[in-house]
Write a protein that holds these residues in place. Sequence first.
Motif, PDB file in Angstrom:
ATOM      1  N   LYS A  69     -25.476  24.967  66.515  1.00 39.77           N
ATOM      2  CA  LYS A  69     -26.322  25.171  67.687  1.00 39.77           C
ATOM      3  C   LYS A  69     -25.430  25.510  68.874  1.00 39.77           C
ATOM      4  N   PRO A  70     -25.816  26.527  69.655  1.00 37.01           N
ATOM      5  CA  PRO A  70     -25.010  26.861  70.834  1.00 37.01           C
ATOM      6  C   PRO A  70     -25.107  25.774  71.902  1.00 37.01           C
ATOM      7  N   SER A  71     -23.987  25.504  72.532  1.00 37.81           N
ATOM      8  CA  SER A  71     -23.934  24.503  73.596  1.00 37.81           C
ATOM      9  C   SER A  71     -23.079  25.045  74.732  1.00 37.81           C
ATOM     10  N   THR A  72     -23.573  24.933  75.941  1.00 33.42           N
ATOM     11  CA  THR A  72     -22.832  25.375  77.119  1.00 33.42           C
ATOM     12  C   THR A  72     -22.519  24.157  77.976  1.00 33.42           C
ATOM     13  N   SER A  73     -21.233  23.994  78.273  1.00 31.04           N
ATOM     14  CA  SER A  73     -20.784  22.895  79.120  1.00 31.04           C
ATOM     15  C   SER A  73     -20.185  23.461  80.397  1.00 31.04           C
ATOM     16  N   TYR A  74     -20.214  22.663  81.427  1.00 30.68           N
ATOM     17  CA  TYR A  74     -19.706  23.072  82.736  1.00 30.68           C
ATOM     18  C   TYR A  74     -18.693  22.062  83.232  1.00 30.68           C
ATOM     19  N   LYS A  75     -17.712  22.563  83.993  1.00 34.24           N
ATOM     20  CA  LYS A  75     -16.756  21.670  84.633  1.00 34.24           C
ATOM     21  C   LYS A  75     -16.402  22.236  86.000  1.00 34.24           C
ATOM     22  N   ALA A  76     -16.015  21.343  86.891  1.00 39.23           N
ATOM     23  CA  ALA A  76     -15.635  21.748  88.241  1.00 39.23           C
ATOM     24  C   ALA A  76     -14.215  22.301  88.224  1.00 39.23           C
ATOM     25  N   THR A  77     -13.993  23.376  88.964  1.00 43.52           N
ATOM     26  CA  THR A  77     -12.650  23.923  89.120  1.00 43.52           C
ATOM     27  C   THR A  77     -11.919  23.115  90.195  1.00 43.52           C
ATOM     28  N   GLU A  78     -10.611  23.294  90.296  1.00 40.47           N
ATOM     29  CA  GLU A  78      -9.856  22.625  91.363  1.00 40.47           C
ATOM     30  C   GLU A  78     -10.366  23.085  92.724  1.00 40.47           C
ATOM     31  N   GLN A  79     -10.678  24.369  92.837  1.00 35.21           N
ATOM     32  CA  GLN A  79     -11.228  24.909  94.086  1.00 35.21           C
ATOM     33  C   GLN A  79     -12.567  24.249  94.402  1.00 35.21           C
ATOM     34  N   GLY A  80     -13.402  24.075  93.387  1.00 36.00           N
ATOM     35  CA  GLY A  80     -14.700  23.438  93.569  1.00 36.00           C
ATOM     36  C   GLY A  80     -14.575  21.980  93.967  1.00 36.00           C
ATOM     37  N   LYS A  81     -13.652  21.269  93.315  1.00 40.00           N
ATOM     38  CA  LYS A  81     -13.436  19.859  93.650  1.00 40.00           C
ATOM     39  C   LYS A  81     -12.970  19.708  95.089  1.00 40.00           C
ATOM     40  N   SER A  82     -12.048  20.573  95.482  1.00 36.05           N
ATOM     41  CA  SER A  82     -11.520  20.522  96.839  1.00 36.05           C
ATOM     42  C   SER A  82     -12.615  20.831  97.871  1.00 36.05           C
ATOM     43  N   ALA A  83     -13.411  21.857  97.606  1.00 37.27           N
ATOM     44  CA  ALA A  83     -14.498  22.230  98.516  1.00 37.27           C
ATOM     45  C   ALA A  83     -15.533  21.121  98.616  1.00 37.27           C
ATOM     46  N   PHE A  84     -15.849  20.490  97.484  1.00 38.47           N
ATOM     47  CA  PHE A  84     -16.861  19.435  97.479  1.00 38.47           C
ATOM     48  C   PHE A  84     -16.355  18.213  98.251  1.00 38.47           C
ATOM     49  N   LYS A  85     -15.101  17.852  98.048  1.00 38.82           N
ATOM     50  CA  LYS A  85     -14.525  16.715  98.783  1.00 38.82           C
ATOM     51  C   LYS A  85     -14.545  16.985 100.283  1.00 38.82           C
ATOM     52  N   ALA A  86     -14.200  18.211 100.675  1.00 36.44           N
ATOM     53  CA  ALA A  86     -14.218  18.569 102.094  1.00 36.44           C
ATOM     54  C   ALA A  86     -15.637  18.478 102.656  1.00 36.44           C
ATOM     55  N   HIS A  87     -16.623  18.908 101.871  1.00 42.44           N
ATOM     56  CA  HIS A  87     -18.026  18.847 102.290  1.00 42.44           C
ATOM     57  C   HIS A  87     -18.461  17.392 102.492  1.00 42.44           C
ATOM     58  N   ILE A  88     -18.131  16.546 101.539  1.00 40.80           N
ATOM     59  CA  ILE A  88     -18.496  15.122 101.628  1.00 40.80           C
ATOM     60  C   ILE A  88     -17.783  14.461 102.810  1.00 40.80           C
ATOM     61  N   ASN A  89     -16.517  14.800 103.015  1.00 40.80           N
ATOM     62  CA  ASN A  89     -15.775  14.254 104.168  1.00 40.80           C
ATOM     63  C   ASN A  89     -16.428  14.682 105.474  1.00 40.80           C
ATOM     64  N   ALA A  90     -16.896  15.928 105.550  1.00 41.42           N
ATOM     65  CA  ALA A  90     -17.566  16.409 106.761  1.00 41.42           C
ATOM     66  C   ALA A  90     -18.853  15.626 107.003  1.00 41.42           C
ATOM     67  N   ILE A  91     -19.593  15.332 105.946  1.00 46.76           N
ATOM     68  CA  ILE A  91     -20.826  14.539 106.095  1.00 46.76           C
ATOM     69  C   ILE A  91     -20.477  13.142 106.592  1.00 46.76           C
ATOM     70  N   GLU A  92     -19.447  12.530 105.995  1.00 47.94           N
ATOM     71  CA  GLU A  92     -19.040  11.187 106.417  1.00 47.94           C
ATOM     72  C   GLU A  92     -18.611  11.176 107.882  1.00 47.94           C
ATOM     73  N   ASN A  93     -17.858  12.205 108.301  1.00 47.69           N
ATOM     74  CA  ASN A  93     -17.442  12.290 109.707  1.00 47.69           C
ATOM     75  C   ASN A  93     -18.618  12.505 110.638  1.00 47.69           C
ATOM     76  N   LEU A  94     -19.593  13.229 110.190  1.00 42.91           N
ATOM     77  CA  LEU A  94     -20.793  13.470 110.980  1.00 42.91           C
ATOM     78  C   LEU A  94     -21.570  12.162 111.203  1.00 42.91           C
ATOM     79  N   LEU A  95     -21.547  11.294 110.186  1.00 42.11           N
ATOM     80  CA  LEU A  95     -22.263  10.028 110.283  1.00 42.11           C
ATOM     81  C   LEU A  95     -21.553   8.984 111.132  1.00 42.11           C
ATOM     82  N   LYS A  96     -20.286   9.192 111.434  1.00 46.38           N
ATOM     83  CA  LYS A  96     -19.537   8.220 112.235  1.00 46.38           C
ATOM     84  C   LYS A  96     -19.858   8.306 113.707  1.00 46.38           C
TER      85      LYS A  96
END
Length: 96
Positions: A69-96
């Motif tokens: 059976k065909p199966s497709t899996s996904y994973k985050a790239t280093e670029q994606g991980k870095s961008a997501f962390k920056a996005h979450i950090n921006a949200i956290e800073n906005l809430l401070k």
Amino acid sequence: MKKILDKLDKAFENKVRLGIMSALMVNDKVDFNSLKELLGVTDGNLASHLKNLEKKNYILYEKEFIERKPSTSYKATEQGKSAFKAHINAIENLLK
């Protein structure tokens, strides 16, 4: 305030894409059906959001066959991980 808002990434403004990246940040890889079940979305909806993240080079996909059976899996790239962390950090800073 404007500088914090500039650090938010439009790719993660949608709750489905936010959910996809959240799942991929804590797992090495996640298959399509697991993401669909976790997020409670349709095949087409999930596929369009995955394609959006692929275009930004935030995720990669891998196709394989499991018991013929065909199966497709996904994973985050280093670029994606870095961008997501920056996005979450921006949200956290906005809430401070």
